[in-house]
Design an enzyme around this catalytic site. Structure first.
Site, PDB file in Angstrom:
ATOM      1  N   SER A 120      10.185  23.881 -18.362  1.00  0.00           N
ATOM      2  CA  SER A 120       9.242  23.521 -19.252  1.00  0.00           C
ATOM      3  C   SER A 120       9.257  21.921 -18.990  1.00  0.00           C
ATOM      4  CB  SER A 120      10.309  23.580 -20.774  1.00  0.00           C
ATOM      5  OG  SER A 120      11.574  23.202 -20.555  1.00  0.00           O
ATOM      6  N   HIS A 141       4.545  28.156 -17.974  1.00  0.00           N
ATOM      7  CA  HIS A 141       5.304  27.552 -19.141  1.00  0.00           C
ATOM      8  C   HIS A 141       5.195  28.222 -20.469  1.00  0.00           C
ATOM      9  CE1 HIS A 141       6.990  24.301 -22.218  1.00  0.00           C
ATOM     10  NE2 HIS A 141       7.729  25.477 -21.824  1.00  0.00           N
ATOM     11  N   GLU A 153       1.242  27.375 -20.427  1.00  0.00           N
ATOM     12  CA  GLU A 153       0.839  26.095 -19.655  1.00  0.00           C
ATOM     13  C   GLU A 153       0.862  26.679 -18.151  1.00  0.00           C
ATOM     14  OE1 GLU A 153       2.024  21.610 -20.972  1.00  0.00           O
ATOM     15  OE2 GLU A 153       3.768  22.905 -20.876  1.00  0.00           O
ATOM     16  N   ASN A 191       5.558  19.433 -23.547  1.00  0.00           N
ATOM     17  CA  ASN A 191       6.934  18.496 -23.658  1.00  0.00           C
ATOM     18  C   ASN A 191       6.589  16.827 -23.589  1.00  0.00           C
ATOM     19  OD1 ASN A 191       8.523  20.487 -24.761  1.00  0.00           O
ATOM     20  ND2 ASN A 191       8.914  21.375 -22.639  1.00  0.00           N
TER      21      ASN A 191
END
Length: 284
Positions: A120, A141, A153, A191
């Site tokens: 991540s 991800h 992702e 993130n």
């Protein structure tokens, strides 16, 4: 373009078991790998529980459940990767552990095999550099819980080839997920946006602006978020949140990514959120 039929998922935790389930439900032959037999058994139990719930809610048939389970094989031997077209690593979020796994996978993989990581926040470029075919390394991800969340992702490392990217994008569509293309940058897109918001919510509690409950209520009722940021932080794991904030802080050398001291304190206390029974909230 590679024809992917056999997939291995390395790591049978919450994310790994979810990824394995999604591929098995889409008709792929899947090895769920973990060198820890207890973790492997727990991962398979998690998949079965999820499928049973889906049958009860009439989202899938009993036959669909059986087909999914038949597509799954337990693996404790990393050499099983030698028969796979795609290997997805979903181990703990630690750069040294991931590099060790990728070095090992590179010795067993076939010439065409793509190696993906579910990291991540860790650099895909750095992970790819330890292999002999960095052009075949990519980030995938997935979001938690994997069987429910639609987004993946797809992260290109500096060395990732267009062919590798296209194969993975096509594959993501085949497992009924929505792909977004992201370049290799600290925290990627998800993130980099999410974690500073969570960190800021923790600062609001730390500085006495509001209680955890009220901060969460503001974001749910004021901004229409399905879950408040502090509840979400507990769900993700406060240790994981701290780790990602540290990756952002180090990667950008920008004080806006400085982890809140209260977040550090909670992690030091072992208050990691839902998994430890206590975080910003107390869990039974």
């Amino acid at each position: 373009m590679n024809d992917v039929q056999h997939v291995m998922v390395v790591g049978a935790g919450q994310m790994g078991s979810g990824i394995a389930q999604v591929f098995a439900q889409s008709g792929f032959n899947v090895y769920l790998h973990d060198k820890n037999k207890d973790a492997l058994n727990k991962g398979m139990e998690t998949i079965e529980k999820f499928l049973n719930r889906s049958v009860k809610k009439e989202r899938i048939t009993e036959q669909g459940k059986e087909d999914t389970l038949n597509n799954l094989t337990r693996s404790t031997d990393i050499q099983d990767a030698a028969s796979c077209d795609l290997v997805i690593e979903a181990a703990v979020e630690n750069v040294d552990i991931k590099k060790t796994i990728f070095k090992e996978l590179a010795t067993y993989k076939q010439e065409h095999t793509i190696l993906a990581t579910n990291t991540s926040s860790i650099s895909i470029t750095e992970i790819a550099a330890v292999t002999n075919r960095p052009d075949q390394v990519i980030g995938m991800h997935f979001m938690n819980p994997v069987p429910v969340m639609k987004l993946v992702e797809i992260i290109r490392g500096l060395q990732t080839s267009d062919e590798t990217y296209q194969t993975i994008e096509e594959l993501t569509n085949k497992i009924n997920k929505t792909a977004v293309e992201v370049n290799d940058s600290p925290g990627f897109a998800a993130n980099r946006i999410l974690m500073p918001m969570i960190n800021e919510a923790i600062y609001a509690v730390y500085e006495g602006v509001s209680s955890p409950e009220d901060v969460d209520t503001v974001m749910k009722l004021g901004m229409n978020h399905p879950m408040g940021p502090l509840t979400l932080a507990d769900f993700i794991g406060l240790d994981t949140c701290l780790y990602i904030m540290e990756v952002l802080h180090e990667g950008f050398s920008d004080s806006k990514y400085r982890p809140c001291p209260l977040l550090r304190q909670y992690v030091k206390a072992g208050w990691l959120g839902k998994k430890s029974g206590r975080g910003f909230y107390v869990y039974e």
